[in-house]
Design a protein around this motif. Structure first.
Motif, mmCIF file in Angstrom:
data_model
loop_
_atom_site.group_PDB
_atom_site.id
_atom_site.type_symbol
_atom_site.label_atom_id
_atom_site.label_comp_id
_atom_site.label_asym_id
_atom_site.label_seq_id
_atom_site.Cartn_x
_atom_site.Cartn_y
_atom_site.Cartn_z
ATOM 1 N N GLY A 15 0.793 -1.223 0.000
ATOM 2 C CA GLY A 15 0.000 0.000 0.000
ATOM 3 C C GLY A 15 0.821 1.266 0.000
ATOM 4 O O GLY A 15 0.263 2.367 -0.113
ATOM 5 N N ALA A 57 -6.564 5.649 4.079
ATOM 6 C CA ALA A 57 -7.260 4.815 3.103
ATOM 7 C C ALA A 57 -7.622 5.619 1.855
ATOM 8 O O ALA A 57 -7.537 5.115 0.723
ATOM 9 C CB ALA A 57 -8.518 4.219 3.730
ATOM 10 N N ARG A 100 -4.602 6.066 -0.291
ATOM 11 C CA ARG A 100 -4.329 4.813 -0.994
ATOM 12 C C ARG A 100 -5.263 4.663 -2.202
ATOM 13 O O ARG A 100 -4.845 4.215 -3.284
ATOM 14 C CB ARG A 100 -4.529 3.651 -0.015
ATOM 15 C CG ARG A 100 -4.480 2.265 -0.623
ATOM 16 C CD ARG A 100 -3.104 1.948 -1.201
ATOM 17 N NE ARG A 100 -3.099 0.590 -1.754
ATOM 18 C CZ ARG A 100 -3.533 0.275 -2.978
ATOM 19 N NH1 ARG A 100 -4.007 1.237 -3.758
ATOM 20 N NH2 ARG A 100 -3.478 -0.969 -3.403
ATOM 21 N N GLU A 106 -4.347 4.560 -6.420
ATOM 22 C CA GLU A 106 -4.832 3.575 -7.393
ATOM 23 C C GLU A 106 -5.204 4.247 -8.713
ATOM 24 O O GLU A 106 -5.193 3.600 -9.778
ATOM 25 C CB GLU A 106 -6.046 2.840 -6.808
ATOM 26 C CG GLU A 106 -6.378 1.543 -7.473
ATOM 27 C CD GLU A 106 -5.325 0.464 -7.207
ATOM 28 O OE1 GLU A 106 -5.242 -0.471 -8.017
ATOM 29 O OE2 GLU A 106 -4.595 0.562 -6.190
ATOM 30 N N ARG A 149 -15.108 3.487 -3.455
ATOM 31 C CA ARG A 149 -14.081 3.002 -2.519
ATOM 32 C C ARG A 149 -14.088 3.828 -1.233
ATOM 33 O O ARG A 149 -13.923 3.272 -0.138
ATOM 34 C CB ARG A 149 -12.719 3.063 -3.195
ATOM 35 C CG ARG A 149 -11.560 2.766 -2.266
ATOM 36 C CD ARG A 149 -11.644 1.398 -1.609
ATOM 37 N NE ARG A 149 -11.222 0.339 -2.477
ATOM 38 C CZ ARG A 149 -10.935 -0.887 -2.058
ATOM 39 N NH1 ARG A 149 -11.060 -1.212 -0.778
ATOM 40 N NH2 ARG A 149 -10.570 -1.827 -2.914
ATOM 41 N N GLU A 157 -14.417 2.261 2.503
ATOM 42 C CA GLU A 157 -13.438 2.482 3.567
ATOM 43 C C GLU A 157 -14.067 3.179 4.772
ATOM 44 O O GLU A 157 -13.727 2.887 5.924
ATOM 45 C CB GLU A 157 -12.258 3.301 3.036
ATOM 46 C CG GLU A 157 -11.476 2.643 1.917
ATOM 47 C CD GLU A 157 -10.930 1.285 2.297
ATOM 48 O OE1 GLU A 157 -10.566 1.082 3.471
ATOM 49 O OE2 GLU A 157 -10.868 0.403 1.403
ATOM 50 N N THR A 185 -9.804 -4.377 2.366
ATOM 51 C CA THR A 185 -9.927 -2.920 2.481
ATOM 52 C C THR A 185 -8.561 -2.278 2.576
ATOM 53 O O THR A 185 -7.586 -2.883 3.031
ATOM 54 C CB THR A 185 -10.745 -2.512 3.717
ATOM 55 O OG1 THR A 185 -10.020 -2.882 4.904
ATOM 56 C CG2 THR A 185 -12.103 -3.200 3.726
ATOM 57 N N TYR A 186 -8.494 -1.017 2.174
ATOM 58 C CA TYR A 186 -7.260 -0.261 2.343
ATOM 59 C C TYR A 186 -7.030 0.052 3.817
ATOM 60 O O TYR A 186 -5.892 0.244 4.253
ATOM 61 C CB TYR A 186 -7.320 1.017 1.530
ATOM 62 C CG TYR A 186 -7.360 0.806 0.028
ATOM 63 C CD1 TYR A 186 -6.833 -0.348 -0.550
ATOM 64 C CD2 TYR A 186 -7.934 1.755 -0.811
ATOM 65 C CE1 TYR A 186 -6.877 -0.551 -1.922
ATOM 66 C CE2 TYR A 186 -7.979 1.576 -2.188
ATOM 67 C CZ TYR A 186 -7.446 0.418 -2.728
ATOM 68 O OH TYR A 186 -7.483 0.228 -4.090
ATOM 69 N N GLN A 217 -5.163 -2.796 5.151
ATOM 70 C CA GLN A 217 -3.797 -2.734 4.635
ATOM 71 C C GLN A 217 -2.981 -1.688 5.400
ATOM 72 O O GLN A 217 -1.804 -1.907 5.713
ATOM 73 C CB GLN A 217 -3.827 -2.395 3.146
ATOM 74 C CG GLN A 217 -2.487 -2.516 2.449
ATOM 75 C CD GLN A 217 -2.605 -2.252 0.960
ATOM 76 O OE1 GLN A 217 -3.098 -1.206 0.537
ATOM 77 N NE2 GLN A 217 -2.137 -3.203 0.151
#
Length: 613
Positions: A369, A440, A443, A447, A492, A496, A549-550, A553
């Motif tokens: 991540g 999150a 992150r 992406e 997303r 999160e 999930t971020y 991570q």
């Protein structure tokens, strides 16, 4: 030579020969004063009031009059820090709400005592820890100020004690200043904040009163003795300040995260091991009286506060444009954080440096991540940066040093490996939610190839700790503003947010309650968050909602960060900068861009230890 053009409010400490038991010892004392002042001057840390200059001059006197005597006076000039003392910051609330501020100060104090703060590795003493030595600015930063120059430099040579009654360790009566004496004073300060009373002067009485505090009285005997050791007459029994305040702050019984005090949206957070700033305190109202009657020190400084007190006390000055003492430390180094750092003269927009070009930089998401920022196929030193998006010191680092990192990356002279973590995951909301959700969201932006822009946006809009929660709508809007138009980003963020709400509101409180019932204090003190979560899974506390999930991570990356390095390079909190695996806080001031640049340019090419996802 001037400190800087324009007016600047500073604080001055002074020590005159008349304060010495034997005036013949002035030369000896002035040499110790010089040594201590130079140690302090070498420190540029947001949690320490910055020393601007020190010198020997004539006694303070009215501008239009000559000095009354020919004796010399020692002066120490520091940046003035506007703010309130810890007890005032939580006035009207449970005094335990001040513990996060004290924990932050403890981390800085231990850092000074360790020797890591100075190039020579020499420990730095405070000398006069008391309520006035801790200032909390309107941004929530805790700054150590009012260093006891007299206590350290003139120990045993003065006609009066320097430490306030109740804060002086018994050994200081013989002129012994030491880290242990600072710790005793810190323990006394904590007692004063929690009890609302001045600490008694005798150690045994202080110990008895501290034992009656609820945070001490309602714990097991072994833990109580460890807490009372801070005010032991024996200096060798006093533990490091951070270890002690964290033990004091630890829950005594299973409990959900505390409710916010009236008028706030969250309880003040507890800082990380580097002294992370806490929540914004009440509005600051200056308590010191001002006068327009000018004074002159030497013949150089115009003083706008006519407050002249006994040796060792402080007064506030405003330097005029013509004032001169000596050259300052490099002006590019950040001063101690104040409530709103403002340049002394308006900046010239034409002379402002352009932000580094990042359009050609690769932003490669790694399997853990983290994000590697570099030119393609670079061979260069690897600069690892550990940040928490709710950490105000990280925002300060971003403001002072991030452009330097990106510039070096754009020039192919550095590979910047940004490794977000959540050191606040176990704190009450909104601090924990902001830390987790910010990480999150960053992150998620990575992406979509927009990590750098979103990273900048998060720090530019960082809420003060404990005061406001990041909203889902804000996070989505910021994504649009940096150029993310894929609906998957907004989806997303919703995913999160649901994971973070469940972690903070249900999962973590349940996990902590179970651990407090089933595990010993020793086990709780040594277990990492990831280990605690694994133990919880084995004992019926389900964390499967974090799978994929971020947020999950980010939590795993946080544990990995603390396990990755050890010894002198162990992660100390955020922000932390490593160059080829070496922690830079041990050798440079990471908030000083020129020092950071020099360290990177002097390093050999390194190797990124993670793999692209």
């Amino acid at each position: 030579m001037t400190l800087a053009e324009g007016n600047e409010t500073v604080t001055v400490q002074l020590l005159g020969a008349d304060a010495l038991a034997e005036q013949s010892r002035f030369t000896e004392v002035s040499q110790r004063w010089y040594t201590q002042a130079e140690l302090l001057r070498s420190i540029t840390h947001p949690g320490v009031a910055r020393v601007r200059e020190h010198f020997v001059g004539a006694p303070p006197h009215p501008q239009d009059q000559a000095p009354a005597t020919s004796e010399h006076v020692l002066y120490l000039v520091t940046s003035n820090v506007e703010g309130v003392e810890p007890h005032a910051a939580v006035s009207g609330h449970d005094p335990r709400a001040a513990l996060p501020y004290l924990e932050q100060a403890a981390g800085v104090l231990d850092w000074l005592h360790s020797g890591a703060a100075t190039p020579s590795g020499q420990p730095v003493l405070h000398g006069e820890i008391s309520p006035s030595a801790l200032v909390i600015g309107s941004e929530g930063y805790v700054v150590l100020t009012a260093f006891g120059m007299g206590a350290v430099a003139a120990a045993g040579a003065t006609t009066r004690p320097y430490a306030a009654p109740g804060y002086a360790a018994p050994e200081t009566a013989g002129g012994l200043a030491s880290p242990a004496a600072d710790r005793y004073a810190f323990g006394a300060l904590t007692y004063a904040v929690l009890s609302g009373e001045a600490p008694p002067a005798h150690p045994e009485e202080l110990r008895a009163r501290m034992a009656a505090l609820p945070a001490v009285a309602h714990v097991d005997p072994q833990r109580r003795e460890r807490l009372l050791a801070m005010v032991s007459p024996d200096p060798s029994q006093r533990p490091p300040a951070l270890e002690w305040i964290q033990l004091l702050s630890a829950p005594t019984a299973p409990a959900a995260p505390p409710a916010a005090p009236a008028g706030t949206s969250g309880a003040p957070p507890s800082p990380g091991s580097r002294g992370q700033p806490a929540a914004v305190p009440p509005p600051y109202t200056p308590a010191r009286s001002r006068s327009t009657a000018p004074l002159v020190i030497g013949a150089a400084i115009l003083v706008t506060l006519a407050l002249v007190v006994a040796a060792g006390a402080s007064l506030m000055l405003a330097r005029d444009r013509e004032g001169a003492v000596a050259a300052p430390p490099d002006s590019s180094q950040p001063s101690a954080l104040r409530s709103s750092p403002v340049p002394s003269t308006p900046a010239d927009p034409d002379s402002a440096p352009s932000p580094p070009a990042t359009v050609d930089l690769d932003q490669v998401v790694q399997n853990d991540g983290s994000v590697v920022i570099a030119q393609q196929r670079d061979e260069a030193p690897v600069v690892e940066l550990y940040v928490d998006f709710q950490c105000p010191y990280c925002a300060q680092f971003h403001a002072t040093s991030n452009d330097t990192l990106l510039e070096l990356a754009a020039q192919g002279e550095a590979i910047v490996h940004v490794r977000p973590v959540s050191i606040f995951a176990g704190r009450p909301a909104p601090t924990s939610t902001n830390s987790l959700l910010g990480g999150a969201a960053a992150r998620a932006a990575a992406e979509h190839g927009k990590f750098i822009a979103y990273y900048d946006t998060l720090f530019a809009n960082q809420p003060a700790e404990g005061t406001a929660a990041l909203s889902v709508d804000q996070l989505k809007q910021w994504g649009s503003e940096v150029g993310i138009d894929d609906p998957a980003f907004a989806e997303r963020i919703d995913t999160e947010n649901a994971a973070v709400e469940q972690f903070v509101g249900q999962y973590y409180p349940e996990l902590v309650q179970l651990a407090q019932r089933e595990l010993s204090e020793a086990e709780l003190a040594s277990i990492t968050l990831q280990q605690l979560m694994s133990w919880g899974g084995e004992n019926g506390v389900d964390a499967s909602f974090l799978d994929g999930t971020y947020t999950g991570q980010l939590l795993a990356a946080t544990t990995g960060a603390y396990e990755r390095y050890s010894g002198q390079h162990a992660l100390q909190g955020t922000p932390s900068v490593y160059i080829n695996g070496a922690l830079q806080a041990n050798s440079i001031d990471i908030y000083a861009p020129e020092q950071l640049r020099a360290a990177i340019e002097a390093a050999e090419p390194g190797e990124v230890t993670t793999q692209p996802q």
